[in-house]
Motif scaffolding. Sequence first.
Motif, PDB file in Angstrom:
ATOM      1  N   ILE A 178     -33.485  97.813  50.976  1.00  0.00           N
ATOM      2  CA  ILE A 178     -33.804  97.049  52.188  1.00  0.00           C
ATOM      3  C   ILE A 178     -32.990  95.761  52.233  1.00  0.00           C
ATOM      4  N   ARG A 182     -30.263  94.695  55.054  1.00  0.00           N
ATOM      5  CA  ARG A 182     -30.399  93.431  55.781  1.00  0.00           C
ATOM      6  C   ARG A 182     -29.135  92.585  55.641  1.00  0.00           C
ATOM      7  N   THR A 183     -28.546  92.613  54.450  1.00  0.00           N
ATOM      8  CA  THR A 183     -27.320  91.851  54.236  1.00  0.00           C
ATOM      9  C   THR A 183     -26.189  92.404  55.095  1.00  0.00           C
ATOM     10  N   ALA A 185     -26.559  93.961  57.918  1.00  0.00           N
ATOM     11  CA  ALA A 185     -26.858  93.699  59.322  1.00  0.00           C
ATOM     12  C   ALA A 185     -26.496  92.274  59.731  1.00  0.00           C
ATOM     13  N   THR A 186     -26.599  91.334  58.785  1.00  0.00           N
ATOM     14  CA  THR A 186     -26.323  89.931  59.109  1.00  0.00           C
ATOM     15  C   THR A 186     -24.896  89.515  58.790  1.00  0.00           C
TER      16      THR A 186
END
Length: 223
Positions: A178, A182-183, A185-186
């Motif tokens: 996860i 998330r990394t 995605a950003t």
Amino acid sequence: MIHVLNIPAITWTLTALLLLSGSYHLRQAARSPRRTEQINNSIHALMHILMAAMLWQLAPSTVLAQITVLTGAALWFIIQAVARPEFKILCSKGPGRLKCFYHSLSMAGAATMIAMMGQMSTGTGRAPTDAMAGMSMYHGNHAMTGPAKTTPTTIGHSPNLAILLTAVFTAAAITFIILLLRTRATQTTHYNTAAPKISKRADHALEALGAAVMALMFATMMA
């Protein structure tokens, strides 16, 4: 050789993954300017190499030494996790402390796994009836004595512990996956921090892979 799930291909795959992870940590240790990070990465490299060696039952006479080293490594990460904030070379921030606690758990898990594998390979803890089987064989009126047949103890002698550790490392693998997603995605919104993001992604991927390997290996001990 200890075949994980009795499938040699899986054993070879896990060996390759462990050695690759160990090589990565050695590379990071050589490149890091901080002594603490050099030590931490060297410890991780050693852990992965010991686990790979365990799969092939290499150096079985050093099992106690391996467990001692990994236990000491677990204590080292605990010390870092509980260090006072002014010791900035250690885990002084919240996420760093959590990571050090997890690394301590990983070291303790590896030590536990080696101990359980050692129990399996030496056959300690077997039932007396297993140890006595084959001591005497009769054919007609003639008794024939032979060496004791020892049935190697399966590593399922601690199934509850194996189940617990499987769940723990499975949860850890999911958590790191996860964080990795998330990394990613950003990353596109922080162009000026591309290099740190890539490094963080590699760390999350490596942590997820290591946790997944640990979970799989403990899963084989549940039966």
